[in-house]
Design a protein around this motif. Sequence first.
Motif, PDB file in Angstrom:
ATOM      1  N   LEU A  21       1.043  -1.051  -0.010  1.00 25.98           N
ATOM      2  CA  LEU A  21       0.000   0.012  -0.036  1.00 25.98           C
ATOM      3  C   LEU A  21       0.841   1.129   0.092  1.00 25.98           C
ATOM      4  N   LEU A  22       1.867   1.136   1.020  1.00 32.09           N
ATOM      5  CA  LEU A  22       2.927   2.249   1.128  1.00 32.09           C
ATOM      6  C   LEU A  22       3.518   2.570  -0.391  1.00 32.09           C
ATOM      7  N   PHE A  23       4.068   1.543  -0.960  1.00 32.36           N
ATOM      8  CA  PHE A  23       4.680   1.399  -1.889  1.00 32.36           C
ATOM      9  C   PHE A  23       3.893   2.082  -3.306  1.00 32.36           C
ATOM     10  N   ASN A  24       2.551   1.532  -3.426  1.00 36.74           N
ATOM     11  CA  ASN A  24       1.878   2.035  -4.390  1.00 36.74           C
ATOM     12  C   ASN A  24       1.546   3.484  -4.264  1.00 36.74           C
ATOM     13  N   ARG A  25       1.483   3.922  -3.205  1.00 45.24           N
ATOM     14  CA  ARG A  25       1.188   5.309  -2.935  1.00 45.24           C
ATOM     15  C   ARG A  25       2.336   6.253  -3.400  1.00 45.24           C
ATOM     16  N   MET A  26       3.425   5.663  -3.238  1.00 42.04           N
ATOM     17  CA  MET A  26       4.679   6.457  -3.744  1.00 42.04           C
ATOM     18  C   MET A  26       4.592   6.404  -5.284  1.00 42.04           C
ATOM     19  N   PHE A 329      12.600   2.660  -1.903  1.00 36.16           N
ATOM     20  CA  PHE A 329      11.537   2.068  -0.833  1.00 36.16           C
ATOM     21  C   PHE A 329      12.137   1.102   0.054  1.00 36.16           C
ATOM     22  N   TYR A 330      12.822   0.225  -0.399  1.00 37.45           N
ATOM     23  CA  TYR A 330      13.584  -0.856   0.344  1.00 37.45           C
ATOM     24  C   TYR A 330      14.347  -0.052   1.377  1.00 37.45           C
ATOM     25  N   GLN A 331      15.240   0.820   0.723  1.00 34.91           N
ATOM     26  CA  GLN A 331      16.171   1.547   1.968  1.00 34.91           C
ATOM     27  C   GLN A 331      15.505   2.336   2.823  1.00 34.91           C
TER      28      GLN A 331
END
Length: 436
Positions: A21-26, A329-331
């Motif tokens: 969800l966070l990733f998609n927001r980015m 995102f990973y970092q």
Amino acid sequence: MDIVKPSILPGFMELLPADQLLFNRMLDTIRLNYEKFGFLPIDTPIIEKSEILLAKGGGETEKQIYRFNKGDTDLSMRFDLTVPLARYVALHASDLTFPFRRYQLGKVFRGERNQKGRFREFYQCDIDIIGNGQLSILNDAEIPSVIYSTFKDLGFESFTIRINNRKVLNGFFSALALPNKADVLRIIDKLDKIGPEAVINELRELGIEESAILRLMTFIQLKGSNEEVLTKLKAMGLDDPEFNLGLEELSKVIHHVGLLNVPEENYQIDLTIARGLDYYTGTIYETILNDYPSIGSVCSGGRYDNLAGYYTKQQLPGVGISIGLTRLFYQLKEANFFEIENPAPSEVLIVPLGDTVDYALNVAQKLRTQGVSLQIYYEDGKIAKKLGYADKLSIPWVVLLGENEVAENMVTLKNLQTGEQKSLGLDEAVRLIQTT
RNA sequence: GUGGGUGUGGCGAAGUGGUUAACGCACCGGGUUGUGGCUCCGGCAUUCGUGGGUUCAAGCCCCAUCACCCACCCCA
């Protein structure tokens, strides 16, 4: 029957729903910004003919590319979005309007040795502006303003867009009569990472004269505001034509980036950035997050004189950048950047108690038309389990519907953060949800 | 391609030759079937990546093998 151990290939990232969800927001934020600047979306195949992707031949890409055969066809998976763009523009040139501003968000693949923050499958978020025959240097100045706007929206406070120009570097190297420019470029690019001493040593190993090394080091370590650096560069009075052309370009870019309202502290001339990719010919960019320097560059790109030379005779200059979203995102996740740990999938969970499903569905429809996002818990079981479901998913509101509610045509609205609950009419419930 | 490290349940991790392999998280069940997040109780590895060897005895030692990780290179 034996169970196959569920596992994925190394270097391929997959996320749990809360993180996704966070990733998609980015991803959405990036898309929105790209569109705000008038870039058009395209999507190209993940797999292309090998002859297309390997047209350039040699180098790292050839070693890292995923390549295979299906029948008689030699296929490869794209390792970036720029080469496919070149092919796309060459193929569809007659149907495109130039300067062509396109953005593309997609996965790319590189069969690299595994390492931290390095992926074999990752998202790139690219913008490029492609001119037909020529492309104004002002486009180079616009790119940093897109980066600025995007990174601001992504929630970053402190970041620096480093800007350099290949012509300045190459021209300077020519003026010093350096024989192996590519090696020098590679070495000075490491200044930040390994420090001046190590850079000097490596330059010595290349066999460069002490006097040249000295001038090189002074040059790449020029400090000051953008204007100061430009002034110092001009004051060097080199008569190399490439150097002077590059310097002129750099001045224009810096000047216009300022006019596009990018704050001075967010962009900076940095003569050490070189970018490995050899197709860059002018402006180059690299963006770093000042609070997370170890991440390195999270967004880089530059200007290339001729994008699609392998696929068409048309001269197509371009300028663009790419955000490496998977790595970013990973970092950030590693660095605990994200404040919201559990974004909720919906505002409300409707929990029917006993035989009240009909009423629940009715309530659900009405809430949805009021713009409330919700889901219904259909399974039998203890209330504890149903509330536990909402709790685990961080759903803030629960609407409890039992015999009493049906009889009185009311709903019981419970706020899971505060624990408060009230019996309300539907309209009141909507109001409470939307104003809290 | 070069160099280094690690491999214990779904995950994190203790255990450095000797009876039943700590603990934490997650998960499941329960503390009397309209109230969660807290707490309490109970459950959850015939087994320590794999193969072989040493030994009365091996997760702990040796050899091999595989896997993964980290660094260089290059990159997002």
